[in-house]
Enzyme design. Sequence first.
Site, PDB file in Angstrom:
ATOM      1  N   HIS A 134      60.090 -34.253 -79.836  1.00  0.00           N
ATOM      2  CA  HIS A 134      60.235 -33.637 -78.515  1.00  0.00           C
ATOM      3  C   HIS A 134      60.954 -34.540 -77.515  1.00  0.00           C
ATOM      4  CE1 HIS A 134      57.754 -30.529 -80.208  1.00  0.00           C
ATOM      5  NE2 HIS A 134      58.180 -29.767 -79.216  1.00  0.00           N
ATOM      6  N   TRP A 139      63.994 -24.025 -85.771  1.00  0.00           N
ATOM      7  CA  TRP A 139      63.047 -24.921 -85.095  1.00  0.00           C
ATOM      8  C   TRP A 139      61.619 -24.615 -85.524  1.00  0.00           C
ATOM      9  CZ3 TRP A 139      63.300 -29.226 -82.122  1.00  0.00           C
ATOM     10  CH2 TRP A 139      62.153 -29.590 -81.414  1.00  0.00           C
TER      11      TRP A 139
END
Length: 107
Positions: A22, A77
């Site tokens: 992230h 993703w």
Amino acid sequence: MERVAFRLKVRKEMMNEYVRRHTEVWPEMLDALRSTGWTNYSIFLDRADGSLFGYFETLNLEAALAGMGKTEINEKWQKDMAPFFENLEGVNADQGFIKLEQVFFLQ
């Protein structure tokens, strides 16, 4: 504007890698989120137990989720991130998160 809060659980042994990924979110994923109406998106992680809290704003949650669901980058993703989460029983995190009820808001 709809304010959406949700929770998930990250596997303890994968927390460091979850955080690392992230810090390097794919630019195409960021573009897809923006173009489908996700704004002010934040994710918080409790490293003690893997509890994850997310928050974002959108004009329409169903439309934002549907828009992301149509993108190829989101499919990639979600597949890449699936091993990080507990208790999703075969659904993607963006479909399996637990939406939290807002009980207070100070403006």
